[in-house]
Design an enzyme around this catalytic site. Structure first.
Site, PDB file in Angstrom:
ATOM      1  N   ASP A  74       0.871  -1.183   0.000  1.00  0.00           N
ATOM      2  CA  ASP A  74       0.000   0.000   0.000  1.00  0.00           C
ATOM      3  C   ASP A  74       0.902   1.226   0.000  1.00  0.00           C
ATOM      4  O   ASP A  74       1.433   1.620   1.041  1.00  0.00           O
ATOM      5  CB  ASP A  74      -0.900  -0.038   1.232  1.00  0.00           C
ATOM      6  CG  ASP A  74      -1.830   1.172   1.319  1.00  0.00           C
ATOM      7  OD1 ASP A  74      -1.754   2.064   0.446  1.00  0.00           O
ATOM      8  OD2 ASP A  74      -2.639   1.225   2.273  1.00  0.00           O
ATOM      9  N   HIS A  75       1.080   1.832  -1.178  1.00  0.00           N
ATOM     10  CA  HIS A  75       1.981   2.979  -1.331  1.00  0.00           C
ATOM     11  C   HIS A  75       1.290   4.107  -2.078  1.00  0.00           C
ATOM     12  O   HIS A  75       0.419   3.877  -2.909  1.00  0.00           O
ATOM     13  CB  HIS A  75       3.237   2.576  -2.124  1.00  0.00           C
ATOM     14  CG  HIS A  75       4.359   2.113  -1.259  1.00  0.00           C
ATOM     15  ND1 HIS A  75       5.611   2.678  -1.295  1.00  0.00           N
ATOM     16  CD2 HIS A  75       4.418   1.128  -0.332  1.00  0.00           C
ATOM     17  CE1 HIS A  75       6.401   2.068  -0.424  1.00  0.00           C
ATOM     18  NE2 HIS A  75       5.709   1.118   0.167  1.00  0.00           N
TER      19      HIS A  75
ATOM     20  N   GLY B  97       4.655   3.276   8.980  1.00  0.00           N
ATOM     21  CA  GLY B  97       4.756   4.012   7.729  1.00  0.00           C
ATOM     22  C   GLY B  97       6.114   4.609   7.415  1.00  0.00           C
ATOM     23  O   GLY B  97       7.076   4.501   8.170  1.00  0.00           O
ATOM     24  N   GLU B  98       6.147   5.263   6.247  1.00  0.00           N
ATOM     25  CA  GLU B  98       7.348   5.933   5.756  1.00  0.00           C
ATOM     26  C   GLU B  98       6.985   7.340   5.276  1.00  0.00           C
ATOM     27  O   GLU B  98       5.908   7.560   4.738  1.00  0.00           O
ATOM     28  CB  GLU B  98       7.968   5.168   4.572  1.00  0.00           C
ATOM     29  CG  GLU B  98       8.304   3.724   4.852  1.00  0.00           C
ATOM     30  CD  GLU B  98       7.169   2.782   4.491  1.00  0.00           C
ATOM     31  OE1 GLU B  98       6.243   3.199   3.767  1.00  0.00           O
ATOM     32  OE2 GLU B  98       7.202   1.640   4.956  1.00  0.00           O
TER      33      GLU B  98
ATOM     34  N   ASN C 226       5.463   8.049   1.654  1.00  0.00           N
ATOM     35  CA  ASN C 226       4.033   8.015   1.346  1.00  0.00           C
ATOM     36  C   ASN C 226       3.211   8.987   2.179  1.00  0.00           C
ATOM     37  O   ASN C 226       2.186   9.493   1.719  1.00  0.00           O
ATOM     38  CB  ASN C 226       3.494   6.604   1.584  1.00  0.00           C
ATOM     39  CG  ASN C 226       4.211   5.569   0.771  1.00  0.00           C
ATOM     40  OD1 ASN C 226       4.262   5.659  -0.445  1.00  0.00           O
ATOM     41  ND2 ASN C 226       4.792   4.580   1.432  1.00  0.00           N
TER      42      ASN C 226
ATOM     43  N   GLY D 266      11.530  -4.119  15.263  1.00  0.00           N
ATOM     44  CA  GLY D 266      12.349  -3.943  16.457  1.00  0.00           C
ATOM     45  C   GLY D 266      11.525  -4.233  17.692  1.00  0.00           C
ATOM     46  O   GLY D 266      10.323  -4.523  17.614  1.00  0.00           O
TER      47      GLY D 266
ATOM     48  N   ALA E 101       8.104  -1.943  18.379  1.00  0.00           N
ATOM     49  CA  ALA E 101       6.986  -2.229  17.478  1.00  0.00           C
ATOM     50  C   ALA E 101       6.483  -3.652  17.678  1.00  0.00           C
ATOM     51  O   ALA E 101       5.278  -3.922  17.576  1.00  0.00           O
ATOM     52  CB  ALA E 101       7.409  -2.004  16.035  1.00  0.00           C
TER      53      ALA E 101
END
Length: 320
Positions: free
Chosen positions: A37-38, A105-106, A109, A173, A176
């Site tokens: 999903d981007h 997320g990033e 996006n 990590g 999360a």
């Protein structure tokens, strides 16, 4: 024995190609689908980025396989109340075969509306609250919510599935992973790391579904496959937090030199050695995963599905 699925890459393929790949995956014997999903691809060589909820609507008619987003960020670009409606409708269309994978997320996006991209600990706070909002809305009841990050007023979803959509939380990590164990119906991670699976299960995840995935580049010429994998998906091997904080495909292109062909050759499965493909997916099995997804990099999609149908999936299903 885990289930083996195919990972649809929306960054690399348009809607029609993704639907055809899903059909080929089902015919090849894959048991489930992931779909990314981007809003943007990672780089312009990939060159695509269709709206995932439209594609899932088409998938609901094209195949009978379960579908999961891997993963959706429900915090910045789309308000969780709006996303909940898209998810609930998609779950109805797939007759309950949808799972929602979510993550923090990033910037690539999520910055597109001009919102501040927060630090990691705030993103995890937002993710937890977003999951809470969506779960309330999936009940079909009227929701009023005034939280730290989100407000929802008199919101009710009238089109909802018979059962609430499972929400699996992505984590790479300890923080999360702890969040996934606390609030997720399942856990998603992209490395066959048994310690993370154990941390998730002992941290409260219990018997929740654990899913992971790997990218490969099948092809008869291994060196050509290495070049293709580096050209399209060098982003898989970038160090540190670059993947979370770089804002545009152009910025990712500026760091391509950090990933060499030797790194791809060492770290990614490229070529047509069935033993290597079996070992890459089998590593997730050994680490305790319940579902393992694989994505083929590059244009030889039909060759990949033939290869997996005849040489790889039968061996995995026999437990080799």
């Amino acid at each position: 024995m885990p289930e083996y699925g195919y990972f649809l890459a929306t960054e690399e393929w348009g809607p029609a190609d993704l639907i055809e790949q899903a059909r080929m995956a089902e015919q090849a014997g894959f048991q489930c689908l992931w779909i990314s999903d981007h809003y943007h691809p990672w780089n312009r060589e990939q060159g695509q980025s269709p709206f995932v909820w439209s594609v899932i609507g088409a998938l609901s008619e094209a195949v009978s396989l379960p579908v999961q987003t891997a993963v959706t960020c429900p915090t910045v670009r789309i308000h969780p109340a709006v996303l909940a409606q898209a998810v609930a409708t998609s779950a109805v269309m797939t007759a309950g075969r949808l799972r929602l994978g979510v993550g923090s997320g990033e910037a690539l996006n999520e910055h597109v509306l001009g919102d501040h991209w927060p630090p990691a600990h705030v993103r995890l706070e937002m993710l937890e609250e977003a999951v809470q909002v969506m779960r309330h809305l999936f009940t079909g009841e009227t929701v009023n919510h005034r939280g730290t990050h989100y407000t929802v007023e008199n919101a009710r979803l009238f089109t909802v599935p018979d059962e609430p959509v499972p929400i699996d939380v992505s984590g790479f990590g300890p923080k999360a992973t702890a969040l996934a164990a606390r609030v997720g119906d399942g856990y998603i991670t992209m490395a066959p790391d048994e310690s993370l699976v154990t941390r998730y299960r002992k941290g409260g995840g219990g018997a929740g579904l654990v899913s992971g995935g790997v990218k490969v580049c099948y092809g008869p010429d291994r060196e050509e496959a290495v070049r293709t994998a580096r050209r399209l998906w060098y982003t898989e091997l970038l160090p540190g937090e670059l993947g979370q904080i770089l804002p545009t495909p152009r910025h990712f292109e500026q760091v391509q030199s950090l990933v060499t062909e030797d790194m791809v050759r060492d770290e990614m499965v490229c070529g047509d050695d069935a033993d290597e493909h079996v070992a890459a997916l089998g590593a997730f099995t050994e680490a305790g995963f319940d579902r393992v997804y694989v994505n083929q990099i590059g244009p030889d999609q039909r060759g990949f599905f033939d290869f997996y149908r005849t040489k790889v999936l039968p061996r995995l299903q026999r437990g080799e």
